[in-house]
Scaffold this motif. Structure first.
Motif, PDB file in Angstrom:
ATOM      1  N   ALA A 191      13.827  38.268  55.102  1.00 13.96           N
ATOM      2  CA  ALA A 191      14.090  36.839  55.333  1.00 13.96           C
ATOM      3  C   ALA A 191      13.905  36.039  54.039  1.00 13.96           C
ATOM      4  CB  ALA A 191      13.139  36.321  56.401  1.00 13.96           C
ATOM      5  N   PHE A 221      10.449  30.252  58.428  1.00 17.12           N
ATOM      6  CA  PHE A 221      10.184  31.610  58.900  1.00 17.12           C
ATOM      7  C   PHE A 221       9.094  31.562  59.963  1.00 17.12           C
ATOM      8  CE2 PHE A 221       8.066  35.785  58.596  1.00 17.12           C
ATOM      9  CZ  PHE A 221       9.164  36.593  58.820  1.00 17.12           C
ATOM     10  N   THR A 268      15.222  42.501  58.376  1.00 17.44           N
ATOM     11  CA  THR A 268      14.172  42.291  57.372  1.00 17.44           C
ATOM     12  C   THR A 268      14.734  41.564  56.152  1.00 17.44           C
ATOM     13  OG1 THR A 268      14.759  44.473  56.565  1.00 17.44           O
ATOM     14  CG2 THR A 268      12.857  44.339  58.045  1.00 17.44           C
ATOM     15  N   SER A 304      12.803  32.986  51.594  1.00 20.17           N
ATOM     16  CA  SER A 304      11.737  31.980  51.507  1.00 20.17           C
ATOM     17  C   SER A 304      12.305  30.565  51.480  1.00 20.17           C
ATOM     18  CB  SER A 304      10.919  32.202  50.238  1.00 20.17           C
ATOM     19  OG  SER A 304      10.313  33.458  50.261  1.00 20.17           O
ATOM     20  N   LYS A 354       7.908  31.664  44.920  1.00 23.72           N
ATOM     21  CA  LYS A 354       7.364  30.761  45.953  1.00 23.72           C
ATOM     22  C   LYS A 354       7.025  29.386  45.369  1.00 23.72           C
ATOM     23  CE  LYS A 354       6.384  31.738  49.849  1.00 23.72           C
ATOM     24  NZ  LYS A 354       7.183  31.528  51.061  1.00 23.72           N
ATOM     25  N   HIS A 391       2.313  38.458  48.798  1.00 26.77           N
ATOM     26  CA  HIS A 391       3.340  37.470  49.171  1.00 26.77           C
ATOM     27  C   HIS A 391       2.955  36.600  50.370  1.00 26.77           C
ATOM     28  CE1 HIS A 391       7.199  35.901  50.423  1.00 26.77           C
ATOM     29  NE2 HIS A 391       7.395  36.807  51.353  1.00 26.77           N
ATOM     30  N   ARG A 426       6.953  45.770  58.503  1.00 24.29           N
ATOM     31  CA  ARG A 426       7.282  44.350  58.316  1.00 24.29           C
ATOM     32  C   ARG A 426       7.342  43.730  59.692  1.00 24.29           C
ATOM     33  NH1 ARG A 426      11.350  42.976  53.359  1.00 24.29           N
ATOM     34  NH2 ARG A 426      10.711  44.666  51.997  1.00 24.29           N
TER      35      ARG A 426
HETATM   36  O1  LIG Z   1       6.077  41.214  57.450  1.00 26.47           O
HETATM   37  C1  LIG Z   1       6.495  40.104  57.639  1.00 26.47           C
HETATM   38  C2  LIG Z   1       7.251  39.328  56.625  1.00 26.47           C
HETATM   39  C3  LIG Z   1       8.545  39.952  56.364  1.00 26.47           C
HETATM   40  C4  LIG Z   1       9.463  39.287  55.399  1.00 26.47           C
HETATM   41  N1  LIG Z   1       9.533  37.845  55.563  1.00 26.47           N
HETATM   42  C5  LIG Z   1       9.430  36.976  54.560  1.00 26.47           C
HETATM   43  O2  LIG Z   1       9.201  37.322  53.413  1.00 26.47           O
HETATM   44  C6  LIG Z   1       9.627  35.521  54.923  1.00 26.47           C
HETATM   45  C7  LIG Z   1       9.825  34.614  53.755  1.00 26.47           C
HETATM   46  C8  LIG Z   1       8.564  34.020  53.231  1.00 26.47           C
HETATM   47  O3  LIG Z   1       7.510  34.073  53.903  1.00 26.47           O
HETATM   48  O4  LIG Z   1       8.630  33.442  52.131  1.00 26.47           O
HETATM   49  C9  LIG Z   1      10.803  39.911  55.712  1.00 26.47           C
HETATM   50  O5  LIG Z   1      11.552  39.330  56.513  1.00 26.47           O
HETATM   51  O6  LIG Z   1      11.086  40.993  55.205  1.00 26.47           O
END
Ligand SMILES: O=CCC[C@H](NC(=O)CCC(=O)O)C(=O)O
Ligand SMILES: NC(=O)c1ccc[n+]([C@@H]2O[C@H](COP(=O)([O-])OP(=O)(O)OC[C@H]3O[C@@H](n4cnc5c(N)ncnc54)[C@H](O)[C@@H]3O)[C@@H](O)[C@H]2O)c1
Length: 488
Positions: free
Chosen positions: A437, A443, A435, A439, A105, A150, A277
């Motif tokens: 996603a 988002f 799931t 960074s 990050k 995170h 998630r």
């Molecule tokens: O539970 C929710 C988040 C799920 C996660 N998303 C991210 O990590 C987004 C990227 C970030 O915030 O840096 C996922 O999609 O698994």
């Protein structure tokens, strides 16, 4: 126990005693008292006092502290992953990926800060037009339990980078991970007062959100709490509010050639992290007819063989537990209610041991349920809805107040284009799991999933405000005066 970190010192909370437990063994992992409203106030004052010096530090110095934090996370990665695993129930392999996301990050936030909130200038008439950004001041960060490292980190890192000082209120279900994270910040050399830890349950959150001394609140959690905060902040345009909330995410399956690839992608979408998630697929939209029947039969067969176990079980399970016995019970009750209302269990979710929050994956056909609740069920329970044609599938996908993630599994690019145009969500995927996603992308969701302040790569946007300046070093009378003014 000294549970709070305020103005560079650890001190005991004076609020309610609470504890966190390993959701599988019920062993107590952490116990301490939450912060009272008075302690929240003293933390706000500490953050206010630390703000000018931190904001004025050269950017490169702030980046230096952040990079030392990243190095600390990497050095203590095994310890942090273990802490996440035992407090959330997440398998170790997955907890380790959370620590990696935390460390990554920093570089991503620096890149985003420079790209989205950096400095730009150019000539404008006889002056220079300059765009710079300033931090808001003192901001509160509220974290959820499902990514206790995170997701708060996704607010804290860009907030500190922009020059804000922070009050961190973690989930009361994961205080130990929060404490360890703050220890890493201290080890990285963050000055006193720049990051303050306010442990506690709802009451502490309520006191922090209501404190008049905060300039902003960055929240990740349920839509229920987020909505409450949104109402609380109504009429307060002076405070920045970023809400990252839940979803009731649809995954539409078309008649694809590779059934096993579809099944694998559905499982990664619905059951990773035991369905905890925000991006997990909650509703699986399957075509009516023989192809859909065969897909579901294969999905049920593969899902039945998913390994579920304790975070440190060897060989490693795919799914750990849900967060608590209370959460497991709520999910089991929700399933029972759906079955009572006419849903059909294709694979019934079970809780094999009463005293462990381990749930096996559940797949429930809710097509025949007339009054389907549009609520996020935050666990390994996937609802199947059979559709007649593609238009009906898209209509059903959009049949939700939420708008976080939506996906299509299809061999047809034309169908994906239609789905992309007609679906309403902040994440729209084609032949990829919902799931995981990145960074490096924004988002966030629309509808009840967020308030249009996307996080991850776009977090920089809500961590600073733009200041536009017209600048010239000397004050001169213009060559042509505005009519009606004479300088005599
Ligand atoms: O539970 C929710 C988040 C799920 C996660 N998303 C991210 O990590 C987004 C990227 C970030 O915030 O840096 C996922 O999609 O698994
Ligand atoms: N969109 C996203 O980025 C994202 C990411 C992860 C999780 N989530 C969502 O988070 C939820 C799971 O997390 P959770 O159960 O910990 O969320 P939650 O809303 O129960 O709690 C989040 C935080 O808010 C605090 N809180 C609770 N009530 C409060 C109140 N009235 N005033 C002030 N603070 C209060 C909690 O103590 C906690 O720190 C799921 O809905 C999930 O979808 C969203």
């Amino acid at each position: 126990m000294n549970s709070l970190y305020i103005a560079g010192s650890w001190l005991a909370g004076q609020g309610e005693l609470f504890e966190s437990r390993n959701p599988v063994t019920q062993q107590v992992l952490w116990a301490g008292n939450g912060a009272t409203a008075e302690q929240v106030e003293s933390a706000v004052q500490a953050a206010r006092q630390a703000f000018p010096e931190w904001a004025r530090r050269p950017l490169e110095e702030r980046i230096g502290v952040l990079e030392t934090f990243a190095a600390t996370l990497k050095r203590r990665a095994d310890e942090i992953a273990r802490c996440i695993g035992e407090e959330t129930g997440k398998p170790l392999w997955e907890s380790a990926t959370e620590v990696t996301s935390m460390a990554n990050k920093i570089a991503i936030s620096v890149q985003s800060y420079r790209e989205r909130t950096g400095e730009k200038s150019g000539p404008l008439g006889d002056a220079t037009a300059v765009l710079r950004h300033k931090p808001h001041g003192v901001v509160a960060v509220f974290g959820p339990y499902n990514f206790p490292g995170h997701l708060p980190n996704g607010h804290i890192v860009p907030a500190l980078l922009a020059g804000n000082t922070v009050l961190f209120k973690p989930s009361e279900l994961t205080p130990k991970v929060a404490e360890l994270t703050v220890q890493c910040w201290i080890e990285a050399g963050l000055p006193a007062g720049v990051l303050n830890l306010l442990q506690g349950a709802r009451e502490t959150g309520i006191a922090l959100a209501a404190n008049p001394g905060i300039d902003g609140l960055f929240f990740t959690g349920s839509s229920r709490t987020g909505n409450h905060l949104h109402q609380q902040f109504s009429g307060r345009p002076d405070k920045i509010l970023a809400l990252e909330m839940g979803g009731n995410n649809p995954l539409v399956v078309d008649e694809v050639a590779d059934v096993d690839a579809a099944v694998y992608t559905i499982i990664q979408s619905a059951f990773i992290s035991a369905g905890q998630r925000c991006t997990c697929a909650r509703r699986l939209l399957v075509p009516q007819g023989a192809w859909g029947d065969a897909l579901l039969a294969r999905l049920v067969a593969v899902a039945s063989s998913i390994e579920v176990g304790a975070f440190d079980q060897q060989p490693a399970p795919f799914m750990g537990s849900v967060i608590s016995l209370g959460a497991a019970k709520a999910l089991m009750d929700a399933q029972a209610l759906m079955l009572a209302n006419g849903a059909v269990a294709l694979l019934e979710m079970t809780q094999p041991q009463d005293q462990a929050a381990l749930l096996t994956p559940g797949i429930i056909d809710v097509t025949g349920v007339t009054e389907r609740e549009d609520e996020e069920l935050f666990g390994p329970l996937l609802q199947v809805i059979r559709y007649a044609d593609f238009a009906a599938a898209i209509a059903e996908a959009n049949n939700t107040q939420y708008g976080l993630a939506a996906g299509l599994l299809s061999d047809s690019e034309a169908r994906y284009q239609q789905f992309w145009l007609e679906s309403r969500a902040g994440i729209v995927n084609w032949n990829k799991q919902l799931t995981g996603a990145a960074s490096t992308a924004p988002f966030g969701g629309v509808g009840a999933s967020g308030n249009h302040r996307a996080s991850a790569y776009y977090a920089a946007d809500y961590c600073a405000y733009p200041v536009a300046s017209l600048e010239t070093p000397s004050l001169v009378v213009p060559a042509t005066l505005t009519p009606g003014i004479t300088l005599i």
